[in-house]
Design a protein around this motif. Structure first.
Motif, PDB file in Angstrom:
ATOM      1  N   GLN A 261     -60.296 -42.041  84.983  1.00  0.00           N
ATOM      2  CA  GLN A 261     -60.134 -40.940  84.041  1.00  0.00           C
ATOM      3  C   GLN A 261     -58.840 -41.132  83.274  1.00  0.00           C
TER       4      GLN A 261
ATOM      5  N   CYS B 297     -63.858 -39.943  80.889  1.00  0.00           N
ATOM      6  CA  CYS B 297     -64.284 -40.364  82.220  1.00  0.00           C
ATOM      7  C   CYS B 297     -65.114 -41.634  82.111  1.00  0.00           C
TER       8      CYS B 297
ATOM      9  N   TRP C 132     -68.657 -33.140  85.793  1.00  0.00           N
ATOM     10  CA  TRP C 132     -67.301 -32.649  85.518  1.00  0.00           C
ATOM     11  C   TRP C 132     -67.049 -31.399  86.365  1.00  0.00           C
TER      12      TRP C 132
ATOM     13  N   ARG D  40     -63.659 -28.591  87.508  1.00  0.00           N
ATOM     14  CA  ARG D  40     -62.301 -28.132  87.196  1.00  0.00           C
ATOM     15  C   ARG D  40     -61.691 -27.574  88.478  1.00  0.00           C
ATOM     16  N   GLN D  41     -60.450 -27.961  88.743  1.00  0.00           N
ATOM     17  CA  GLN D  41     -59.775 -27.528  89.958  1.00  0.00           C
ATOM     18  C   GLN D  41     -58.481 -26.829  89.600  1.00  0.00           C
TER      19      GLN D  41
ATOM     20  N   PRO E 227     -62.631 -27.603  93.754  1.00  0.00           N
ATOM     21  CA  PRO E 227     -63.204 -27.883  92.431  1.00  0.00           C
ATOM     22  C   PRO E 227     -64.376 -26.959  92.131  1.00  0.00           C
TER      23      PRO E 227
ATOM     24  N   VAL F  30     -56.635 -29.205  86.901  1.00  0.00           N
ATOM     25  CA  VAL F  30     -57.007 -30.613  87.028  1.00  0.00           C
ATOM     26  C   VAL F  30     -58.502 -30.724  86.754  1.00  0.00           C
ATOM     27  N   TYR F  31     -58.854 -31.622  85.860  1.00  0.00           N
ATOM     28  CA  TYR F  31     -60.255 -31.830  85.511  1.00  0.00           C
ATOM     29  C   TYR F  31     -60.725 -33.112  86.190  1.00  0.00           C
ATOM     30  N   LEU F  32     -61.706 -32.953  87.058  1.00  0.00           N
ATOM     31  CA  LEU F  32     -62.217 -34.061  87.857  1.00  0.00           C
ATOM     32  C   LEU F  32     -63.572 -34.502  87.347  1.00  0.00           C
TER      33      LEU F  32
ATOM     34  N   GLY G 181     -58.741 -37.650  88.392  1.00  0.00           N
ATOM     35  CA  GLY G 181     -58.534 -36.410  87.658  1.00  0.00           C
ATOM     36  C   GLY G 181     -57.549 -36.531  86.514  1.00  0.00           C
TER      37      GLY G 181
ATOM     38  N   ARG H  29     -54.710 -34.038  84.832  1.00  0.00           N
ATOM     39  CA  ARG H  29     -54.010 -32.755  84.944  1.00  0.00           C
ATOM     40  C   ARG H  29     -53.682 -32.274  83.532  1.00  0.00           C
TER      41      ARG H  29
ATOM     42  N   ARG I 234     -54.594 -36.859  94.522  1.00  0.00           N
ATOM     43  CA  ARG I 234     -55.610 -36.037  93.852  1.00  0.00           C
ATOM     44  C   ARG I 234     -57.037 -36.566  93.976  1.00  0.00           C
TER      45      ARG I 234
END
Lengths: 115, 113
Positions: free
Chosen positions: A6, A23, A34, A36-37, A43, A89-91, A109, A111, B43
């Motif tokens: 990412q 990604c 996708w 979001r955390q 998440p 944080v987007y995972l 992720g 941030r 993470r």
């Protein structure tokens, strides 16, 4: 082999700006997710793709969020008119297919901090 | 409602000891999968172990094992001979809707040297 990657790893932006998060899934994985955390939370699902199409976008919080996967590989999550509440944080994760028994492999992720 | 609950926000244990992290869930499905993920400070979420609900035998992966109680909707993770590298957030996850994972709030595990 390479895992899910990412970019960027961190992004700082100002309220109202537009951001794109990228990604790169594991090669050969048809399903891409996708999440979001937020700080201190697990998440939360945003959207998932099977191939090029968004099969389920029920987790997108509002129409400022949009994601694409035009060639069935790389995906971009786009956020318009960012707000401070978008900071998280987007995972991204990928799996061989969308079946529940398939393991989802996560990237490190991005941030996002909205000032 | 389909929920995943982790009731232990934080835990700590001495190195080499055994620790058990709890997870409960609510579902009306009869055939499903359950997952434990580990998230270290880097993470990156890493799969620790998974359990198939129709299998009677509890899953094991080296030092990690689960205690799956289907009737009680309980799915706990046992870590034996804990190591410093086990320090991380641990999340229980359930694929409600067959694809998307729903995560619990996590347990922060600290292994004390």
């Amino acid at each position: 082999g390479a895992g899910v990657s990412q970019t960027p790893s961190n992004k700082v932006t100002e309220k109202g700006k537009y951001v794109e998060l990228r990604c790169d899934p594991i090669s050969g994985h048809t399903a891409l997710y996708w999440y979001r955390q937020s700080l201190g939370q697990g998440p939360e699902f945003l959207i998932y793709f099977q191939g090029t199409g968004a099969a389920d976008d029920s987790g997108l919080p509002n129409d400022r969020f949009f994601a694409v996967r035009p060639e069935g590989s790389v995906s971009t999550l786009k956020i318009q008119r960012t707000e401070r509440g978008d900071s998280a944080v987007y995972l991204c994760a990928s799996s061989l297919g969308p079946q529940p028994q398939e393991t989802q492999y996560f990237g490190p992720g991005t941030r996002l901090l909205v000032l | 409602a389909q929920t995943v609950t982790q009731s232990q926000p934080e835990m700590s244990v001495q190195e080499a000891e055994t620790v058990t992290l709890s997870c409960t869930y609510d579902t009306s499905e009869s055939n499903y999968y359950l997952f434990w993920y580990k998230q270290p400070p880097s993470r990156q979420m890493i799969l620790v172990i998974r359990q198939e609900a129709y299998k009677q035998q509890n899953a094991t992966e080296n030092r990690f094992s689960v205690n799956f109680q289907k009737a009680a909707k309980s799915f706990s993770l046992k870590i034996s001979d804990s190591q410093l590298g086990d320090t991380a957030m641990y999340f229980c996850a359930f694929p409600f809707g067959n694809e998307k994972l729903t995560f619990g709030t996590g347990t922060r595990l600290t292994i004390i040297p």
